[in-house]
Each structure stands twice: as structure tokens, then as C-alpha cells.
Design a protein around this motif. Structure first.
Motif, PDB file in Angstrom:
ATOM      1  N   ASP A   1       0.826  -1.200   0.000  1.00 22.31           N
ATOM      2  CA  ASP A   1       0.000   0.000   0.000  1.00 22.31           C
ATOM      3  C   ASP A   1       0.859   1.248   0.000  1.00 22.31           C
ATOM      4  O   ASP A   1       1.957   1.261   0.560  1.00 22.31           O
ATOM      5  N   ALA A   2       0.341   2.307  -0.591  1.00 20.10           N
ATOM      6  CA  ALA A   2       0.939   3.634  -0.516  1.00 20.10           C
ATOM      7  C   ALA A   2      -0.151   4.571   0.001  1.00 20.10           C
ATOM      8  O   ALA A   2      -1.234   4.639  -0.570  1.00 20.10           O
ATOM      9  N   LEU A   3       0.138   5.276   1.105  1.00 21.49           N
ATOM     10  CA  LEU A   3      -0.794   6.211   1.710  1.00 21.49           C
ATOM     11  C   LEU A   3      -0.176   7.593   1.664  1.00 21.49           C
ATOM     12  O   LEU A   3       0.930   7.799   2.175  1.00 21.49           O
ATOM     13  N   GLY A   4      -0.854   8.528   1.045  1.00 23.05           N
ATOM     14  CA  GLY A   4      -0.335   9.888   0.984  1.00 23.05           C
ATOM     15  C   GLY A   4      -1.084  10.722  -0.036  1.00 23.05           C
ATOM     16  O   GLY A   4      -2.162  10.356  -0.499  1.00 23.05           O
ATOM     17  N   GLU A   5      -0.469  11.837  -0.400  1.00 22.58           N
ATOM     18  CA  GLU A   5      -1.082  12.772  -1.336  1.00 22.58           C
ATOM     19  C   GLU A   5      -0.756  12.396  -2.774  1.00 22.58           C
ATOM     20  O   GLU A   5       0.400  12.142  -3.100  1.00 22.58           O
ATOM     21  N   LEU A   6      -1.767  12.349  -3.608  1.00 17.19           N
ATOM     22  CA  LEU A   6      -1.570  12.130  -5.041  1.00 17.19           C
ATOM     23  C   LEU A   6      -0.940  13.397  -5.609  1.00 17.19           C
ATOM     24  O   LEU A   6      -1.565  14.462  -5.598  1.00 17.19           O
ATOM     25  N   THR A   7       0.310  13.306  -6.060  1.00 18.60           N
ATOM     26  CA  THR A   7       1.019  14.503  -6.512  1.00 18.60           C
ATOM     27  C   THR A   7       1.223  14.553  -8.015  1.00 18.60           C
ATOM     28  O   THR A   7       1.635  15.588  -8.538  1.00 18.60           O
ATOM     29  N   GLY A   8       0.955  13.463  -8.710  1.00 17.56           N
ATOM     30  CA  GLY A   8       1.116  13.481 -10.155  1.00 17.56           C
ATOM     31  C   GLY A   8       0.573  12.226 -10.792  1.00 17.56           C
ATOM     32  O   GLY A   8       0.375  11.211 -10.130  1.00 17.56           O
ATOM     33  N   ARG A   9       0.350  12.337 -12.113  1.00 15.41           N
ATOM     34  CA  ARG A   9      -0.140  11.166 -12.835  1.00 15.41           C
ATOM     35  C   ARG A   9       0.017  11.433 -14.324  1.00 15.41           C
ATOM     36  O   ARG A   9      -0.042  12.566 -14.788  1.00 15.41           O
ATOM     37  N   ASP A  10       0.272  10.348 -15.061  1.00 15.53           N
ATOM     38  CA  ASP A  10       0.239  10.406 -16.512  1.00 15.53           C
ATOM     39  C   ASP A  10      -0.594   9.222 -16.980  1.00 15.53           C
ATOM     40  O   ASP A  10      -1.321   8.635 -16.188  1.00 15.53           O
ATOM     41  N   GLU A  11      -0.491   8.860 -18.228  1.00 19.40           N
ATOM     42  CA  GLU A  11      -1.349   7.789 -18.752  1.00 19.40           C
ATOM     43  C   GLU A  11      -1.008   6.409 -18.211  1.00 19.40           C
ATOM     44  O   GLU A  11      -1.845   5.514 -18.237  1.00 19.40           O
ATOM     45  N   GLU A  12       0.225   6.208 -17.704  1.00 20.80           N
ATOM     46  CA  GLU A  12       0.644   4.883 -17.249  1.00 20.80           C
ATOM     47  C   GLU A  12       1.030   4.813 -15.780  1.00 20.80           C
ATOM     48  O   GLU A  12       1.098   3.718 -15.221  1.00 20.80           O
TER      49      GLU A  12
END
Length: 76
Positions: free
Chosen positions: A29-40
Motif C-alpha cells: 500500500d501507498a498512503l499519501g497525497e496524489l502529486t502526479g499522474r500520466d497515462e501509465e
């Protein structure tokens, strides 16, 4: 379903993401703030490990979580 939700949730949202590691045989698991995203991939900034880059293809589950509680005061 979790992958679709992660592509729509606003960056800055606090999330927990369960994803596959080590060739897809184990999950963590990863718990924290979503700081970025791309298509993959997406990036979750965790308190312990710092930014964690996660492949969307390996996501098993995800959901928003409430803000972290404030730090506790130390007793004198």
C-alpha cells in the motif's frame, strides 16, 4: 474500477493505493497525497518513503482517505 477512479481524482487528494510489486506476486500500500499522474503511472507522496511511482496497470484498489491527524503533543 480503482484505475478509472485514479484517472479522475484531483491531484492533491489524500489516497491509499494497493498495488502489485515483485512481478505481481505481492501487493503493498501507498498512503499519501496524489502529486502526479500520466497515462501509465501515478505518484503518491508518502510520509515514510517519500514519492512513490506506481504503474496504473498494477493497481488493485484505491480510495480517498481523510486528512492526516495533527501530530500528538509529547508529554513532559
Amino acid at each position: 474500477m480503482a484505475r478509472e477512479w485514479l484517472t479522475d481524482v484531483p491531484v492533491g487528494t489524500r489516497v491509499v493505493v494497493r498495488y502489485l510489486i515483485e512481478g505481481g506476486e505481492r501487493a503493498t500500500d501507498a498512503l499519501g497525497e496524489l502529486t502526479g499522474r500520466d497515462e501509465e503511472h501515478l505518484v503518491v507522496d508518502t510520509r515514510r518513503a517519500g514519492p512513490v511511482r506506481i504503474a496504473l496497470a498494477g493497481v488493485v484498489a484505491a480510495k480517498p482517505v481523510p486528512p492526516a491527524p495533527p501530530p500528538r503533543r509529547r508529554r513532559p
